[in-house]
Design an enzyme around this catalytic site. Structure first.
Site, PDB file in Angstrom:
ATOM      1  N   LYS A 128       1.134 -12.079  -5.461  1.00  0.00           N
ATOM      2  CA  LYS A 128      -0.191 -11.180  -4.535  1.00  0.00           C
ATOM      3  C   LYS A 128      -0.807 -10.892  -6.482  1.00  0.00           C
ATOM      4  O   LYS A 128      -2.060  -9.973  -6.173  1.00  0.00           O
ATOM      5  CB  LYS A 128      -0.115 -10.654  -4.053  1.00  0.00           C
ATOM      6  CG  LYS A 128       0.175 -11.247  -2.236  1.00  0.00           C
ATOM      7  CD  LYS A 128      -0.361 -10.278  -0.895  1.00  0.00           C
ATOM      8  CE  LYS A 128      -0.058 -11.071  -0.098  1.00  0.00           C
ATOM      9  NZ  LYS A 128       0.409 -10.515   1.070  1.00  0.00           N
TER      10      LYS A 128
ATOM     11  N   THR B 264      -4.187 -13.720   2.992  1.00  0.00           N
ATOM     12  CA  THR B 264      -3.150 -12.762   2.556  1.00  0.00           C
ATOM     13  C   THR B 264      -3.578 -11.630   3.124  1.00  0.00           C
ATOM     14  O   THR B 264      -3.597 -10.308   2.422  1.00  0.00           O
ATOM     15  CB  THR B 264      -4.057 -12.703   0.906  1.00  0.00           C
ATOM     16  OG1 THR B 264      -4.684 -12.087   0.735  1.00  0.00           O
ATOM     17  CG2 THR B 264      -3.104 -13.994   0.641  1.00  0.00           C
ATOM     18  N   GLY B 265      -3.036 -11.014   4.616  1.00  0.00           N
ATOM     19  CA  GLY B 265      -3.462  -9.850   4.932  1.00  0.00           C
ATOM     20  C   GLY B 265      -2.283  -9.078   4.744  1.00  0.00           C
ATOM     21  O   GLY B 265      -0.711  -9.581   5.248  1.00  0.00           O
ATOM     22  N   THR B 266      -2.490  -7.707   3.941  1.00  0.00           N
ATOM     23  CA  THR B 266      -1.732  -7.768   3.049  1.00  0.00           C
ATOM     24  C   THR B 266      -1.443  -6.295   2.799  1.00  0.00           C
ATOM     25  O   THR B 266      -2.253  -5.300   3.363  1.00  0.00           O
ATOM     26  CB  THR B 266      -2.541  -8.433   1.934  1.00  0.00           C
ATOM     27  OG1 THR B 266      -1.857  -9.129   1.146  1.00  0.00           O
ATOM     28  CG2 THR B 266      -2.953  -7.393   0.829  1.00  0.00           C
ATOM     29  N   THR B 267      -0.895  -5.968   1.809  1.00  0.00           N
ATOM     30  CA  THR B 267      -0.958  -4.307   1.684  1.00  0.00           C
ATOM     31  C   THR B 267      -0.415  -4.412  -0.077  1.00  0.00           C
ATOM     32  O   THR B 267       0.202  -4.994  -0.529  1.00  0.00           O
ATOM     33  CB  THR B 267       0.643  -3.629   1.866  1.00  0.00           C
ATOM     34  OG1 THR B 267       0.766  -3.600   3.559  1.00  0.00           O
ATOM     35  CG2 THR B 267       0.181  -2.072   1.572  1.00  0.00           C
TER      36      THR B 267
END
Length: 223
Positions: free
Chosen positions: A56, A22-25
């Site tokens: 998320k 979940t490369g993510t913000t």
């Protein structure tokens, strides 16, 4: 020379063997009556986008949520464990668990398994003891309460924006704008963040969910 061929040597595409990330913000901020959460919705396997509409923001108790970044499998498993322990405590004590207790369980699991997990968590919610709270748990298991927290690969692009924009005593609407603008800016720069923005407002009355579709994201100079 290795006698074992890697998947790349065998002609297998990277996205078929890479871990779901979940490369993510992710982001959360406190306000007078509770907390506001925000996150993008992109899940990737290597350079391939596996899911464009991931949620998320994960509920672990009635008034406690967590934002997940890192390995999707690791963070989902940790959230499930925390939910189990909080349900157990609530059944035994007949009282709602506090946000601090939830964050400490996250910390215990992340720290004791720090060599095997890739999990960065923001735990936030509301309880009758301290009101709205945000706890940041980066890789390794440290746990710190903060007025706002950001995480994931996209957060590196917005530290300056958040430091410059945040002010104490913001209203719910100001927090929603703060979070949506920050996540949108990160999504614009970070290739591992994208999709839509999922928002949540959590107060003593419960959780209210909001979504901003990809074609309605806040725009800045790029418009």
């Amino acid at each position: 020379m290795s006698l074992i061929e890697s998947p790349v040597d065998q002609g297998i595409p990277e996205w078929m063997t890479s871990e779901h990330m979940t490369g993510t913000t992710i982001m959360a901020v406190e306000f007078a009556d509770g907390v506001v959460f925000g996150a993008d919705s992109r899940t990737s396997t290597g350079s391939y986008v596996a899911n464009r509409v991931t949620d998320k923001l994960t509920q672990v108790s009635e008034k406690i949520y967590c934002c997940r970044s890192g390995s999707a499998a690791d963070t989902q498993a940790i959230a499930d464990y925390v939910k189990f322990f909080l349900d157990l405590q609530e059944n035994e004590t007949n009282e709602e668990p506090t946000v601090e207790i939830a964050s400490r369980i996250f910390q215990l699991l992340c720290y004791q398994n720090r060599d095997n997990l890739m999990a960065s968590i923001i735990c936030a919610g509301w309880d009758k003891v301290k009101g709205g709270q945000v706890y940041c748990l980066p890789l390794g298991g440290m746990c710190v309460r903060m007025p706002f927290a950001i995480g994931g690969s996209g957060s590196t692009y917005i530290y300056g924006h958040c430091d410059n924009t945040y002010k104490s005593g913001m209203s719910e609407q100001e927090c929603l704008k703060f979070v949506s603008d920050a996540v949108a800016l990160a999504m614009h720069r970070d290739g591992s963040s994208g999709g839509m923005i999922r928002l949540a407002v959590l107060t003593k009355d419960g959780c209210r969910r909001l979504n901003i579709p990809g074609n309605e994201l806040p725009t800045f100079w790029s418009k």
